[in-house]
Design an enzyme around this catalytic site. Structure first.
Site, mmCIF file in Angstrom:
data_model
loop_
_atom_site.group_PDB
_atom_site.id
_atom_site.type_symbol
_atom_site.label_atom_id
_atom_site.label_comp_id
_atom_site.label_asym_id
_atom_site.label_seq_id
_atom_site.Cartn_x
_atom_site.Cartn_y
_atom_site.Cartn_z
ATOM 1 N N HIS A 145 1.158 -1.206 0.316
ATOM 2 C CA HIS A 145 0.044 -0.227 0.047
ATOM 3 C C HIS A 145 1.301 1.272 0.213
ATOM 4 C CE1 HIS A 145 -3.522 2.245 1.188
ATOM 5 N NE2 HIS A 145 -2.959 3.208 1.362
ATOM 6 N N GLU A 146 1.914 1.318 1.345
ATOM 7 C CA GLU A 146 2.681 2.573 1.050
ATOM 8 C C GLU A 146 3.608 2.295 -0.333
ATOM 9 O OE1 GLU A 146 1.669 4.626 3.089
ATOM 10 O OE2 GLU A 146 0.464 3.229 4.053
ATOM 11 N N HIS B 158 1.930 3.963 -3.236
ATOM 12 C CA HIS B 158 2.044 6.154 -2.663
ATOM 13 C C HIS B 158 3.167 6.669 -3.138
ATOM 14 C CE1 HIS B 158 -2.121 6.427 -0.315
ATOM 15 N NE2 HIS B 158 -1.812 6.293 0.605
HETATM 16 ZN ZN ZN Z 1 -3.257 5.401 1.824
#
Ligand code: ZN
Length: 502
Positions: free
Chosen positions: A266-267, A270
């Site tokens: 997830h990170e 980003h």
């Molecule tokens: Zn997030």
């Protein structure tokens, strides 16, 4: 050089200064999440508050006001991209002008009190401890909405901070359709998923193994360590100082492999977005994500769509077996794929599966909207929460710890932020649909661990543009249409079926 060109360069230089201050702020926050000595939290909080108010005072300074006054003149003879820079500059300044400094200070005092009361209420599992200060906070948020301005609904003032151009009028039909379809799908899927085994994900997984695994996964997907760092913290987070310095953290829990694996992915999503912003936008207000929802879409497309495919399990499992040979010895990639995709309603938003997560967001969206419009009183919030949990997910929290006190957002005064999580899923599903159309070998590439073409597609359609395009522009360029819920509903329905078939 013409006067207009000079003014434009001065505006660029002003934005550069603000961006530098914000980078310094991000570095202080990153350090606060990672390596700060235990005893330094109070002094750090003071440093952050000072820097934040310094940035605000720059935005409302005479210098800023003088530049703001020449924007219209400056727009003449400007290129389209220069006009977009001027638009972002004006919007940022307008926001800063609109809210009186006195109000910002008062709000910040109420927020910090709310945070204290929220912590106390959680430690005693008692919502009434938080209730009064939260009522005060909502009252101030209604006032803040008046300062910011809105056309139809005070909630729109906050939605626009995170999703520029969005409104209750736009979100309501999307969320209503999604809610009805999700509740329907959940009924048919729940029993079928009950027997999926996933206990092997929750054996003891050493911190050292998880640390090596997460660095390896982030690099394999495409995180660039020359322009970023990867560390560990209690709350996984991505903080971008600028596109050349992006800092990710992930979380390790030795009893939960899934948490570290998917928060890393997830990170990383980003982080890749931040690193992919075009270098021509550095030190401008455009060197940021188009919206919070678009930012989320870039983490969710990796976390859910790409890395929860059968093909990803096929690639990743042999690597996981290198790090944890004993735990995963008898697990096949089919077992792994099913386990990471198991649908199981939970009381806790952050532990929810891909399908039911949106119901948690819709519940919060409906409650926030009702609170800001005086259709729900803070005193009735706990009851309203529990009622919706029962209706949407078939669960009732025994304690507010697992109910309306579970998220920190409201204690921080963040109202209107939650919808971005679900909008991110909807954006991601549309991108995933068109990405698969464009990249014919995508599933073969994923099973080979080759993620270059995916990263390039996302960079081209999303990352490089930063804030030069809006969320709506990005989606329309990809699909030819405005955002809808149907791509996500279609995606999740097919996926739920596929999990049962395997
Ligand atoms: Zn997030």
């Amino acid at each position: 050089m013409s006067d207009n060109k000079n003014y434009f360069n001065e505006i660029l230089e002003f934005m550069g200064k603000i961006k530098d201050l914000r980078s310094a702020l991000a570095l202080l926050m990153w350090d606060q999440e990672t390596y700060i000595p235990k005893g330094a939290h109070t002094s750090r909080a003071n440093q952050i508050t000072t820097l934040e108010s310094l940035i605000h005072s720059q935005l409302i300074s005479k210098e800023a006001k003088n530049l703001f006054d020449v924007v219209e003149k400056c727009k003449l003879n400007c290129s389209i991209s220069e006009q977009q820079h001027l638009k972002l500059f004006s919007e940022e300044l307008e926001r800063a002008f609109k809210i009186p400094s006195k109000f910002i200070k008062e709000l910040s005092i109420v927020k910090s009190e709310a945070l204290d009361k929220w912590k106390q209420a959680r430690s005693e599992s008692n919502y009434s401890i938080f209730k009064n200060i939260f009522a005060k906070l909502i009252e101030m948020k209604i006032q803040e909405a008046e300062f910011i301005g809105f056309k139809e609904n005070p909630y729109d003032a906050f939605l626009n901070l995170y999703e520029p151009g969005s409104s209750v009028r736009m979100i309501d039909p999307l969320f209503n359709e999604l809610k009805i379809e999700t509740i329907q799908l959940l009924k048919s899927v729940k029993n079928q998923h009950e027997n999926i085994t996933y206990n092997f994900l929750y054996k003891y997984y050493s911190a050292d193994g998880q640390s090596k695994m997460s660095r390896f996964i982030a690099e394999s997907i495409g995180f660039n360590y020359i322009n970023g760092r990867f560390d560990f913290s209690v709350h996984p987070i991505t903080l971008a100082l600028d596109p050349k310095d992006v800092r990710l953290t992930t979380k390790i829990n030795v009893k939960d492999l899934r948490l570290c694996l998917f928060s890393t992915i997830h990170e990383t999503g980003h982080g890749i977005y931040e690193q992919g912003i075009d270098s021509s936008l550095y030190r401008t207000f455009a060197a940021e994500a188009a919206s919070i929802g678009i930012h989320e879409s870039q983490s969710l497309i990796w976390e859910n769509m790409i890395c929860k495919t059968l093909e990803f399990s096929e690639w990743v499992l042999p690597h996981l077996k290198r790090f944890f040979p004993d735990n995963l010895k008898h697990v096949s990639h089919f077992d792994f794929y099913k386990a990471i995709n198991k649908i199981q309603p939970s009381l806790i938003r952050s532990q929810s599966d891909e399908l039911t997560y949106n119901l948690h967001i819709i519940l919060r969206y409906e409650l926030e909207n009702a609170l800001l419009n005086n259709k729900l009183s803070v005193s009735d919030l706990q009851e309203a929460w529990n009622e919706k949990m029962r209706d949407y997910l078939g669960l009732i929290p025994e304690s507010p710890l697992y109910g309306c006190l579970q998220d920190i957002h409201w204690a921080f005064g963040d109202v209107g932020y939650f919808p971005s999580y679900t909008l991110g899923k909807l954006y991601a599903a549309t991108m995933w649909k068109y990405l698969r159309k464009d990249l014919k070998n995508i599933f073969k590439d994923i099973s080979d661990g080759n993620f270059i073409s995916i990263k390039e597609w996302l960079a081209d359609k999303v990352h490089r543009h930063g804030k030069m395009l809006t969320a709506d522009d990005i989606i329309r360029r990809i699909s030819g249409e405005p955002l809808s819920a149907s791509d996500f509903i279609d995606y999740i329905t097919k996926k739920c079926d596929r999990i049962i078939e395997n």
